[in-house]
Motif scaffolding. Structure first.
Motif, short mmCIF file in Angstrom:
data_model
loop_
_atom_site.label_atom_id
_atom_site.label_comp_id
_atom_site.label_asym_id
_atom_site.label_seq_id
_atom_site.Cartn_x
_atom_site.Cartn_y
_atom_site.Cartn_z
N THR A 71 0.56 -1.65 0.16
CA THR A 71 0.18 -0.13 -0.03
C THR A 71 0.67 1.16 0.05
O THR A 71 1.67 0.95 0.44
CB THR A 71 -0.99 0.24 1.06
OG1 THR A 71 -2.18 -1.45 1.25
CG2 THR A 71 -1.50 1.40 1.13
N SER A 120 0.60 5.29 0.76
CA SER A 120 -0.64 6.63 1.40
C SER A 120 0.48 7.88 1.31
O SER A 120 2.06 8.11 0.81
CB SER A 120 -1.12 6.34 1.80
OG SER A 120 0.13 6.40 3.21
N LYS A 128 -3.54 14.20 -3.60
CA LYS A 128 -4.33 13.66 -4.69
C LYS A 128 -2.94 12.88 -5.95
O LYS A 128 -3.22 12.18 -6.60
CB LYS A 128 -5.60 13.88 -4.38
CG LYS A 128 -6.47 12.83 -5.61
CD LYS A 128 -7.76 13.64 -5.13
CE LYS A 128 -8.76 12.76 -6.26
NZ LYS A 128 -8.82 12.18 -7.13
N ILE A 137 -1.18 10.52 -5.55
CA ILE A 137 -1.73 9.48 -5.50
C ILE A 137 -2.08 8.81 -7.19
O ILE A 137 -2.01 8.01 -7.52
CB ILE A 137 -2.57 8.84 -4.68
CG1 ILE A 137 -2.31 9.81 -3.15
CG2 ILE A 137 -3.99 8.10 -4.75
CD1 ILE A 137 -1.42 8.05 -3.18
N CYS A 196 -1.42 -1.15 -4.43
CA CYS A 196 -2.26 -0.23 -3.93
C CYS A 196 -2.34 0.97 -3.62
O CYS A 196 -1.38 1.29 -3.37
CB CYS A 196 -3.55 -1.05 -3.45
SG CYS A 196 -3.75 -0.90 -1.41
N THR A 239 -3.74 4.95 -1.66
CA THR A 239 -4.68 5.85 -0.61
C THR A 239 -4.31 7.34 -0.42
O THR A 239 -3.37 6.86 -0.27
CB THR A 239 -4.99 5.06 0.15
OG1 THR A 239 -6.48 5.69 1.09
CG2 THR A 239 -3.88 4.82 1.56
N ARG A 240 -4.90 8.10 -0.34
CA ARG A 240 -4.99 8.84 0.05
C ARG A 240 -5.01 9.35 1.91
O ARG A 240 -6.10 9.15 1.80
CB ARG A 240 -5.60 10.39 -0.58
CG ARG A 240 -5.77 11.80 0.05
CD ARG A 240 -5.45 12.88 -0.98
NE ARG A 240 -5.49 13.92 -0.40
CZ ARG A 240 -6.54 15.37 0.10
NH1 ARG A 240 -7.83 15.38 0.35
NH2 ARG A 240 -5.59 16.52 0.56
N LEU A 241 -3.97 9.95 2.60
CA LEU A 241 -4.19 9.55 4.11
C LEU A 241 -2.93 11.06 4.46
O LEU A 241 -1.74 10.76 3.98
CB LEU A 241 -3.31 8.47 3.79
CG LEU A 241 -3.14 8.15 5.96
CD1 LEU A 241 -4.52 8.37 6.34
CD2 LEU A 241 -2.68 7.06 6.44
#
Length: 299
Positions: free
Chosen positions: A161, A163, A167, A170, A214, A216-218
């Motif tokens: 993953t 992060s 955005k 990503i 994968c 993800t925005r974090l």
């Protein structure tokens, strides 16, 4: 997303060619405070010109005439959320590359190759790249894990993953497409196995690796709500340098909570000094700053 100047009035068009006034100390402090409050990132006063330049470029793009007007737009304007995301992207996306820290990736490889085989067969390996920017680091991790599985003659049971707070970064990472120059210095065998030519002098990551990564925005300030748990490997390099010392410790404590017992946490050299994170055992290495999470019976 950058706007063009097509919709500016002639006066604004002329203004956009002019240089902005210098940011005064009070304005800089205002921006410093906003950035730290929302992202945890600290900008020291010697970074004022960096901030000025990046905010100035964005102000020209949207035809905004003063730092104060732009600040108000970001804090309370109708499209404040979108505008803030655009600015954060400008201020945080760092230059990154594949296999950026070879010593750290060798350590990951040694770590996986020395795990009990039974453990690797029973449960998929989970790795997490924190502050992954445009994806080079998580894809590198996936390649390293895949090489390990091949070496052990095992099924590729792993997932990675990535992060990041940005955005656009990503979104770009998810495409798995990079300029060919990004491959400079990569081992030829790895290039052949993991990259394919794509359009306009770009290359793309092969599907078998892309499928295992994968994104993800974090925001790292929100780690306590992150859905990642029981991770075997957490990679967090060149991110902590932007935070105050107390905040770095807080972030590392949160990351340690997300590790599985026996899991590996890798940081950037010099990003954490004079502090031993609770429940973690330092990995003896001159070149890599890393810890292993103690098993429950070692506590």
């Amino acid at each position: 997303m950058a706007h063009t100047h097509d919709n500016l009035s002639p006066a604004e068009g002329i203004w956009s060619m002019r240089s902005l006034p210098d940011m005064d100390a009070a304005q800089f402090h205002q921006w410093q405070t906003l950035l730290e409050h929302r992202t945890g990132i600290t900008l020291s006063s010697d970074r004022r010109s960096f901030l000025e330049t990046n905010i100035g470029i964005r102000m020209r793009e949207i035809g905004c005439g003063s730092y104060q007007a732009y600040y108000e737009k970001i804090v309370s304007g109708p499209d404040a959320v979108v505008e803030w995301a655009t600015l954060v992207d400008r201020l945080t996306v760092q230059e990154t590359r594949f296999f950026r820290d070879p010593d750290a990736f060798r350590l990951v490889s040694d770590y996986v190759l020395t795990r009990p085989r039974e453990q690797l067969r029973k449960r998929a390996l989970e790795a997490w790249s924190v502050g992954c920017s445009t994806g080079e680091e998580p894809y590198t991790l996936a390649m390293v894990l895949n090489e390990c599985m091949n070496q052990l003659a095992m099924q590729p049971l792993f997932g990675v993953t990535g992060s990041d707070i940005s955005k656009p970064a990503i979104d770009k990472a998810g495409k798995g497409q990079f300029s060919a120059r990004k491959l400079l210095g990569i081992d030829e065998g790895l290039k052949d196995r993991y990259f394919r030519p794509a359009e306009r002098n770009t290359v793309e990551i092969v599907k078998s690796i892309r499928d295992r990564v994968c994104f993800t925005r974090l925001n790292v300030l929100d780690l306590d709500t992150a859905p990642m748990h029981g991770m075997n490997i957490i990679f967090c390099q060149n991110l902590l340098i932007y935070f105050r010392r107390w905040r770095r410790r807080e972030i590392v404590k949160r990351l340690a909570e997300r590790l599985a017992p026996g899991g590996l946490l890798v940081l950037g050299q010099g990003e954490l000094t004079d502090w031993q994170p609770p429940g973690l055992q330092r990995v003896p290495s001159e070149h890599v700053l890393a810890w292993i999470k103690r098993q429950a019976d070692e506590e």
